[in-house]
Scaffold this motif. Structure first.
Motif, PDB file in Angstrom:
ATOM      1  N   PHE A  46       0.807  -1.228   0.000  1.00 25.21           N
ATOM      2  CA  PHE A  46       0.000   0.000   0.000  1.00 25.21           C
ATOM      3  C   PHE A  46       0.839   1.277   0.000  1.00 25.21           C
ATOM      4  N   GLU A  47       2.122   1.145   0.236  1.00 28.20           N
ATOM      5  CA  GLU A  47       3.008   2.308   0.228  1.00 28.20           C
ATOM      6  C   GLU A  47       4.236   1.938  -0.593  1.00 28.20           C
ATOM      7  N   THR A  48       5.391   2.485  -0.241  1.00 30.58           N
ATOM      8  CA  THR A  48       6.636   2.132  -0.904  1.00 30.58           C
ATOM      9  C   THR A  48       7.556   1.537   0.141  1.00 30.58           C
ATOM     10  N   GLY A  49       7.880   0.295  -0.031  1.00 28.67           N
ATOM     11  CA  GLY A  49       8.755  -0.373   0.912  1.00 28.67           C
ATOM     12  C   GLY A  49       9.027  -1.786   0.449  1.00 28.67           C
ATOM     13  N   SER A  50       9.782  -2.487   1.260  1.00 26.74           N
ATOM     14  CA  SER A  50      10.111  -3.867   0.909  1.00 26.74           C
ATOM     15  C   SER A  50       9.712  -4.777   2.069  1.00 26.74           C
ATOM     16  N   ILE A  51       9.766  -6.059   1.803  1.00 27.08           N
ATOM     17  CA  ILE A  51       9.406  -7.051   2.804  1.00 27.08           C
ATOM     18  C   ILE A  51      10.611  -7.975   2.993  1.00 27.08           C
ATOM     19  N   SER A  52      10.953  -8.239   4.237  1.00 24.15           N
ATOM     20  CA  SER A  52      12.122  -9.059   4.551  1.00 24.15           C
ATOM     21  C   SER A  52      11.871 -10.529   4.230  1.00 24.15           C
ATOM     22  N   ASN A  53      12.954 -11.290   4.159  1.00 24.44           N
ATOM     23  CA  ASN A  53      12.840 -12.729   3.906  1.00 24.44           C
ATOM     24  C   ASN A  53      11.984 -13.405   4.979  1.00 24.44           C
ATOM     25  N   ASN A  54      12.197 -13.023   6.232  1.00 23.13           N
ATOM     26  CA  ASN A  54      11.429 -13.617   7.326  1.00 23.13           C
ATOM     27  C   ASN A  54       9.938 -13.338   7.157  1.00 23.13           C
ATOM     28  N   CYS A  55       9.601 -12.117   6.828  1.00 23.82           N
ATOM     29  CA  CYS A  55       8.187 -11.760   6.659  1.00 23.82           C
ATOM     30  C   CYS A  55       7.608 -12.365   5.384  1.00 23.82           C
ATOM     31  N   CYS A  56       8.441 -12.588   4.376  1.00 21.39           N
ATOM     32  CA  CYS A  56       7.967 -13.316   3.194  1.00 21.39           C
ATOM     33  C   CYS A  56       7.523 -14.715   3.617  1.00 21.39           C
ATOM     34  N   GLY A  57       8.286 -15.333   4.508  1.00 26.96           N
ATOM     35  CA  GLY A  57       7.903 -16.657   5.008  1.00 26.96           C
ATOM     36  C   GLY A  57       6.562 -16.622   5.710  1.00 26.96           C
ATOM     37  N   GLU A  58       6.343 -15.595   6.524  1.00 23.71           N
ATOM     38  CA  GLU A  58       5.060 -15.465   7.212  1.00 23.71           C
ATOM     39  C   GLU A  58       3.927 -15.194   6.221  1.00 23.71           C
ATOM     40  N   LEU A  59       4.201 -14.382   5.198  1.00 16.87           N
ATOM     41  CA  LEU A  59       3.175 -14.072   4.199  1.00 16.87           C
ATOM     42  C   LEU A  59       2.768 -15.332   3.436  1.00 16.87           C
ATOM     43  N   VAL A  60       3.737 -16.109   3.019  1.00 22.85           N
ATOM     44  CA  VAL A  60       3.438 -17.348   2.298  1.00 22.85           C
ATOM     45  C   VAL A  60       2.713 -18.323   3.230  1.00 22.85           C
TER      46      VAL A  60
END
Length: 122
Positions: free
Chosen positions: A52-66
């Protein structure tokens, strides 16, 4: 002229019903899948910022998202877009960023999976 007004009212009524049904559908998906309890707040904020803004997502949070799952991810993004606070955002842009974030996280997690190292986990 009266038929035009009736037609306009019917179109508005139909669109209102569609939006209400979509809202109920997203809320039902979120509730049935316990979507709001599957990610920690820091990762929710990272995912939100990347979509919703401009930013990135960390590897750890990618794991949580998946781990959250695509159904929950999509329903939460769509419900957020229904919030009047975000009416200034382009739904097409947000959906595209949402898909991009999901695909990047999925590719990252797939590349880190044990099978990528030549062995299988039983």
């Amino acid at each position: 002229m009266a038929s035009l007004n009736v037609y306009s009212v019917l179109v508005v009524l139909f669109l209102t019903c569609v939006v209400a049904m979509a809202t109920k559908e997203n809320d039902q998906i979120i509730k049935e899948n316990n979507c709001e309890t599957k990610m920690g707040l820091p990762c929710v904020l990272e995912a939100f910022t990347s979509i919703f803004e401009t930013g990135s997502i960390s590897n750890n949070c990618c794991g949580e998202l998946v781990g959250l799952g695509k159904v929950c991810h999509s329903a939460l993004v769509k419900r957020t877009l229904e919030n009047p606070l975000f009416k200034h955002l382009s739904p097409a842009t947000i959906i595209a960023k949402s898909i991009h974030t999901w695909n990047n996280c999925l590719a990252l997690i797939d590349s880190l999976s044990p099978s990528a190292y030549g062995y299988m986990v039983a």
